[in-house]
Design an enzyme around this catalytic site. Structure first.
Site, short mmCIF file in Angstrom:
data_model
loop_
_atom_site.label_atom_id
_atom_site.label_comp_id
_atom_site.label_asym_id
_atom_site.label_seq_id
_atom_site.Cartn_x
_atom_site.Cartn_y
_atom_site.Cartn_z
N TYR A 9 0.84 -1.30 0.19
CA TYR A 9 0.05 0.01 -0.02
C TYR A 9 0.81 1.35 0.06
O TYR A 9 0.41 2.21 0.54
CB TYR A 9 -0.90 -0.04 1.19
CG TYR A 9 -1.75 -1.25 1.35
CD1 TYR A 9 -2.39 -1.83 0.39
CD2 TYR A 9 -1.68 -2.02 2.64
CE1 TYR A 9 -3.35 -2.97 0.38
CE2 TYR A 9 -2.49 -3.12 2.60
CZ TYR A 9 -3.42 -3.41 1.58
OH TYR A 9 -4.13 -4.76 1.69
N TYR A 137 -14.34 -5.41 2.83
CA TYR A 137 -13.10 -5.98 2.51
C TYR A 137 -13.00 -7.16 2.78
O TYR A 137 -13.05 -7.57 4.24
CB TYR A 137 -12.05 -4.79 3.19
CG TYR A 137 -10.82 -5.39 3.02
CD1 TYR A 137 -9.87 -5.12 1.60
CD2 TYR A 137 -10.17 -6.06 3.93
CE1 TYR A 137 -8.52 -5.41 1.61
CE2 TYR A 137 -8.75 -6.55 3.72
CZ TYR A 137 -8.16 -6.22 2.38
OH TYR A 137 -6.76 -6.62 2.04
N ASP A 240 -16.92 -13.84 7.54
CA ASP A 240 -15.37 -13.38 7.31
C ASP A 240 -15.05 -13.02 8.99
O ASP A 240 -15.17 -11.60 9.04
CB ASP A 240 -15.03 -12.46 6.57
CG ASP A 240 -13.72 -12.00 6.43
OD1 ASP A 240 -13.10 -12.32 7.34
OD2 ASP A 240 -13.25 -11.18 5.34
N LYS A 269 -5.65 -13.74 11.59
CA LYS A 269 -4.93 -12.87 12.47
C LYS A 269 -4.79 -13.28 13.80
O LYS A 269 -3.82 -13.81 13.95
CB LYS A 269 -5.94 -11.52 12.12
CG LYS A 269 -5.85 -10.67 11.01
CD LYS A 269 -6.49 -9.51 10.89
CE LYS A 269 -6.61 -8.83 9.61
NZ LYS A 269 -5.09 -8.50 9.17
#
Length: 423
Positions: A9, A137, A240, A269
């Site tokens: 990014y 996202y 998600d 994560k």
């Protein structure tokens, strides 16, 4: 000579040299030269135990002495078997089958393929599109990009390359909204399902907290309504929980707020406490049993090389043990109290002309501004105060490690508030 590392990014023409991290301890990491920074984002939301947690480090070391890796194709090993059983135990009832992979994005790819093949095996091959929400996202791989917000997301230049899916409006009712206040959001979701359910295989959703799409916080009533709509239209519900899982919303999983079991759930994560990359896609008996059959097409053709990596499974098991034994949900509740007091309930912050909204859920807080230029310089400002913040777009946020103490939490919130109030 500049580093050959190509950073994520990053605008290559204008990016500043990245500070070099040489170590970490607890909620802080240390830079080359000795500067210590309190990590307000716990390294993209995964280092829930902080840095150099002795039990997690020891778990990796012990497992490395036994078995670092073996393929899960045709073989198994104790850490993978144990972790799968633990995940079945702690996730919503009915998620009885675990498919491992190596990142949240790949875990979502697995979920989408699983949904498409499920319908194919049931004689409904036309149900091969996904339905997702605006402001969503779900990752940066090709399949995941196709189900991220196509307008405000970061992948618009790939639109000609990506398959086309369906999108419903992002829910607008807040976390505290009543069932009645969620009706309009569910009506909008119903409208899309009524028009396209014959080709929609699954509804993908970040439950309660749309993370990288702007930290939008929605109601548990929306999850319950979405569950009912999916049943009505023969659509699988996929949660998600890559960002929301393992306590981030104040419960172990966001689904727990609504007492809802999705057909498929994706975890990553916090799964390993951030110490190694790993992911898990869990499925119900309903989904799993559709793959039991005689044809070659009943095999699920997906197999990441590092799925079920023994090191990752072993540290994940230790992470879960620490989470439960050290009452992390209690820790998160205390962090939430500080975030509410210091940010959500601060009238001066809410009334600041640059501020559009202040939201808190579990161990997550965000200050949304009207114009992203209002946050230019905020990261450098926080660093001068010993805090690492990484705002994006119009959002200045914190997702701290759960071991962050109250004084350190107030130091983080102080840096966030002072950016607006100290001028």
């Amino acid at each position: 000579m500049p580093s050959p590392v190509w950073h994520p990014y990053a605008h290559l023409k204008t990016q500043s040299p990245a500070p070099k991290v040489v170590g970490g301890e607890g909620p802080r990491f240390t830079l080359e030269g000795g500067e210590s920074l309190l990590d307000a984002t716990c390294s993209w939301w995964c280092m829930i135990h902080g840095y150099r947690h002795p039990r997690l480090v020891e778990a990796i070391q012990r497992q490395a002495d036994e078995l670092c890796h073996v393929m899960l194709g045709g073989l198994t090993h104790d850490p993978a078997d144990r972790l799968a059983r633990e995940l079945v135990r702690i996730t919503p009832e009915g998620l009885n089958h675990v498919f491992f992979s190596d990142s949240g994005s790949v875990g979502m790819e697995v979920a989408m393929k699983m949904a498409v093949q499920y319908h194919y095996l049931r004689g409904k091959p036309g149900k091969h599109r996904m339905l997702t929400l605006m402001k969503a996202y779900h990752g940066d791989t090709a399949g995941c990009m196709a189900v991220c917000d196509p307008e405000e997301g970061m992948h618009s230049l790939f639109s000609g390359f990506l398959p086309q899916h369906h999108f419903a409006p992002a829910p607008t009712a807040s976390f505290e909204a009543s069932e009645e206040e969620v009706t309009a959001d569910l009506d909008a979701l119903r409208e899309v399902l009524e028009a396209h359910h014959e080709e929609i295989g699954a509804l993908l959703m970040e439950p309660l907290l749309q993370a990288a799409g702007g930290l939008n916080m929605t109601s548990p009533h929306y999850l319950r309504g979405a569950r009912a709509l999916c049943e009505e239209f023969d659509v699988l519900l996929v949660f998600d929980e890559v960002a929301t899982g393992f306590g981030r919303t104040g419960r172990l999983f966001a689904a727990d707020h609504a007492d809802v079991t999705p057909d498929i759930m994706v975890l990553s994560k916090g799964l390993t406490g951030g110490y190694l990359g790993h992911a898990a896609t869990l499925a119900t008996d309903r989904v799993h049993d559709a793959f039991i059959g005689d044809s070659e097409l009943h095999a699920f053709m997906h197999g990441p090389t590092f799925m079920g990596n023994p090191l990752a499974c072993r540290v994940a098991l230790e992470s879960l043990a620490v989470f439960e034994e050290d009452d992390y949900l209690g820790r998160i509740q205390r962090l939430n109290g500080v975030l509410c007091e210091e940010l959500r309930d601060d009238a001066a912050l809410a009334d600041h002309p640059a501020v559009a909204d202040v939201r808190v859920l579990g161990a997550t807080a965000v200050i949304e501004v009207h114009d992203s230029t209002s946050l230019e310089g905020a990261a450098a400002f926080a660093r001068q105060r010993g805090v690492w913040l990484r705002p994006f777009g119009r959002w200045l946020y914190t997702m701290p490690a759960y071991i962050t103490g109250e004084d350190d939490m107030r130091r983080i919130t102080g840096a966030m508030k002072d950016w607006f109030l100290s001028a």
